[in-house]
Scaffold this motif. Structure first.
Motif, mmCIF file in Angstrom:
data_model
loop_
_atom_site.group_PDB
_atom_site.id
_atom_site.type_symbol
_atom_site.label_atom_id
_atom_site.label_comp_id
_atom_site.label_asym_id
_atom_site.label_seq_id
_atom_site.Cartn_x
_atom_site.Cartn_y
_atom_site.Cartn_z
ATOM 1 N N HIS A 49 12.744 8.978 0.881
ATOM 2 C CA HIS A 49 13.948 9.550 1.504
ATOM 3 C C HIS A 49 15.206 9.013 0.818
ATOM 4 N N HIS A 50 15.197 7.720 0.530
ATOM 5 C CA HIS A 50 16.320 7.084 -0.170
ATOM 6 C C HIS A 50 16.506 7.730 -1.550
ATOM 7 N N ALA A 51 15.397 7.872 -2.276
ATOM 8 C CA ALA A 51 15.471 8.432 -3.637
ATOM 9 C C ALA A 51 15.934 9.889 -3.596
ATOM 10 N N ASN A 52 15.374 10.654 -2.657
ATOM 11 C CA ASN A 52 15.747 12.076 -2.561
ATOM 12 C C ASN A 52 17.204 12.265 -2.158
ATOM 13 N N SER A 53 17.731 11.295 -1.421
ATOM 14 C CA SER A 53 19.126 11.401 -0.976
ATOM 15 C C SER A 53 20.079 10.848 -2.021
ATOM 16 N N GLY A 112 11.040 -0.083 6.820
ATOM 17 C CA GLY A 112 9.677 -0.280 7.332
ATOM 18 C C GLY A 112 9.585 -1.498 8.243
ATOM 19 N N ILE A 113 10.255 -2.573 7.861
ATOM 20 C CA ILE A 113 10.266 -3.769 8.718
ATOM 21 C C ILE A 113 10.862 -3.415 10.080
ATOM 22 N N GLU A 156 7.512 6.301 2.559
ATOM 23 C CA GLU A 156 8.220 7.494 3.029
ATOM 24 C C GLU A 156 9.736 7.243 3.064
ATOM 25 N N PHE A 157 10.119 6.062 3.559
ATOM 26 C CA PHE A 157 11.550 5.735 3.588
ATOM 27 C C PHE A 157 12.115 5.601 2.167
ATOM 28 N N SER A 178 0.834 -1.210 0.000
ATOM 29 C CA SER A 178 0.000 0.000 0.000
ATOM 30 C C SER A 178 0.867 1.258 0.000
ATOM 31 N N ASP A 179 0.446 2.231 -0.781
ATOM 32 C CA ASP A 179 1.219 3.468 -0.898
ATOM 33 C C ASP A 179 0.779 4.551 0.079
#
Lengths: 365, 365
Positions: free
Chosen positions: A122-126, A140-141, A118-119, A106-107
């Motif tokens: 964050h990974h993509a933006n960084s 998430g886990i 969200e994580f 689910s998005d």
């Protein structure tokens, strides 16, 4: 801890008091998280925001009503510890939601990106290494695990009187093993195309009813030291109202107004959710209209058009599945309310639980 | 519960006694799992097999040695409950392994398919709907959660004397928040290409040392009611020996014999693990041989050939990184053993902890 006065005043504002407990708990974890550094602090912040954003606090409220309904006194010295123990249910729920959103891919959840999404962002933006989605799932886990560990910290560290804690602990254990069993059954039933009524009922029983109403009430009653008769009445109420609540949710997942449910129209049909509603329809179609049964089995869980969704909705009505589910909601609600009415729960708890039963089973949206 | 006699006799056979505790615990969960049906029973069985297959029981053994080393008496009436509490650490470890294998996308663990891969195979063999790998991940997440919930059930339900339980609980909490922090840091450091020595040290501290040696010893000592000086000595020993153990593991991950380590040769280099070994190499290369630094940064975490792996091995030696790590293992081991030696731990515990330190930091394979 809240002063007892605050709790008494907060009877109406129970969800607010519960959020306050959660907020204090998150503050209490800061000293453990800080040495591990800013990345972990960001995860703890994200978890806290996720939990504090929730609103209705259904499980803690049921637990609290189980306690006061069994004679627990909100002005007694142990009341603050009971409120803390009840509030800890929200952290189990946080784990369940975060891990479920990964499982269901689910998005969004209630208008916000899900935690793993969200994580990933964050990974993509960084511009980090590797696959952003995989990172999102991994983080998430871990975040869900942290919520689960903290649920225990909060429950066992609530400061319940020893005897109360000893009575409540097996209920706490059973609830967690049950909800994970319900989740497991849910993915197995969907994967194995098990459209049986029996399996759908079992998932409703363990994934929703036991976890959302029955065991929280039981937990509160156990803390108060309720006798077996009262516990049994609460559990009957909890099982009946919990299942009825899920059946209402299933109807809304197919017929609900997207503006009010927050989910796209017919979402449960596209997702292929094996609900009692669908099981009723398949059972009837198998007996009377085999070509409709075939159509339903083929269509469910595929990328349905608006037209397909309308066709399926009409089928569910025509086959009498909707009526059957409405009938069951009504029977269950009556049975649950009768168990409550005939119990020795306090009048005020009876009144509040009666109101909650009507609210969750006859939701307008 | 084991009779106290059994425990005393089992001093050498501690891992066997710990497995016995785990086995009894799994039997105790059957009544909770059975009503949810055969699919859930299969998951519980798989988890039990996974846990019982493990052998060394390092964490429970350290916890037990923390207890007897602080004067806990294996013939006392509370000894069986202490053994149960120590054994519960294996269930936290089961969650960590199952979830880590999902996070790392690992297919095998000690010669067996990982849990999520086993579930994916079951999905494929059953010709179920949807993606088998996604199902495997979903079922693996739930199985890890179950292990985590059961760890708590086993620890809090061990029957420790009240005062012991109250002392041990904050240690238990800290350990879990720390290990999840270490795991989080691990994935962030790998994703963000953070090759710093500081980050590598922090991961070793929280993901391995605190979780594997320091906190288990601390837990046992807290159960026994050890004084602050002894706890501090155990924690110093635990931190030093735990980090040295991880550094040895890092060396083996690059230079170890695949037949003995059970991992393909140079696996850590291909996986891109950010070890202290690599951080030392990068730091030295940056200062003296920038073209080697560039080569290392580009190569690590890619699908390296046997020739590439040999080149990197030579570089790690030539740059002095291997020597630096060996030196640090030696310094840490000395420091840990000195703390132990100067402590008031019992002679027998000192002897066993001394032996364990040598075993884990100078493993022959």
């Amino acid at each position: 801890m809240l002063s007892t006065e605050t709790i008494t005043h907060a009877a109406r504002d129970l969800p607010v008091a519960i959020s306050g407990e959660l907020q204090k708990f998150f503050v209490s974890r800061e000293a453990l998280v800080a040495p591990i550094g800013p990345h972990y602090e960001a995860v703890a912040d994200l978890l806290a925001k996720f939990v504090l954003r929730g609103g209705k606090r259904v499980r803690p409220v049921f637990a609290w009503l189980g306690w006061v309904g069994s004679g627990g006194n909100p002005e007694s010295p142990e009341a603050p510890s009971v409120l803390t123990a009840c509030a800890s249910l929200e952290l189990i729920q946080a784990c369940a939601l975060v891990h479920d959103d990964i499982i269901d891919n689910s998005d969004t959840r209630r208008g916000h990106p899900t935690v793993h999404v969200e994580f990933a962002a964050h990974h993509a933006n960084s511009a980090w290494n590797g696959d952003a989605d995989r990172f999102g799932v991994a983080a998430g886990i871990i975040t869900g695990d942290l919520a689960f560990a903290w649920a225990d910290d909060m429950f066992h560290g609530a400061g319940l009187p020893r005897e109360s804690h000893l009575r409540a602990f097996p209920v706490w254990s059973a609830m967690r093993t049950e909800v994970l069993g319900g989740q497991l059954l849910d993915i197995v039933v969907e994967a194995s195309d098990d459209g049986s009524l029996e399996s759908a009922e079992k998932i409703n029983r363990y994934k929703t009813a036991a976890y959302t109403v029955e065991r929280p009430l039981h937990l509160g009653a156990a803390i108060a030291g309720a006798n077996d008769e009262l516990i049994s009445a609460f559990r009957t109420y909890g099982e009946c109202i919990g299942i009825a609540f899920q059946l209402r949710d299933d109807l809304l997942g197919v017929f609900g107004d997207p503006e009010l449910t927050g989910k796209p129209s017919g979402d449960d049909l596209i997702e292929g959710k094996r609900t009692e509603l669908l099981a009723h329809a398949l059972k009837r179609a198998d007996a009377q209209r085999p070509q409709d049964a075939q159509f339903l089995r083929k269509a469910i869980g595929t990328d349905l058009s608006a037209h397909d969704i309308d066709t399926i909705r009409s089928l569910l009505v025509d086959l009498g599945a909707v009526d059957a589910v409405e009938q069951r909601i009504s029977t269950l609600t009556d049975r649950g309310l009768a168990a409550l009415e005939n119990s020795t729960a306090t009048d005020s708890a009876k009144q509040q639980l009666h109101q909650m039963a009507l609210t969750v089973t006859r939701r307008a949206f």
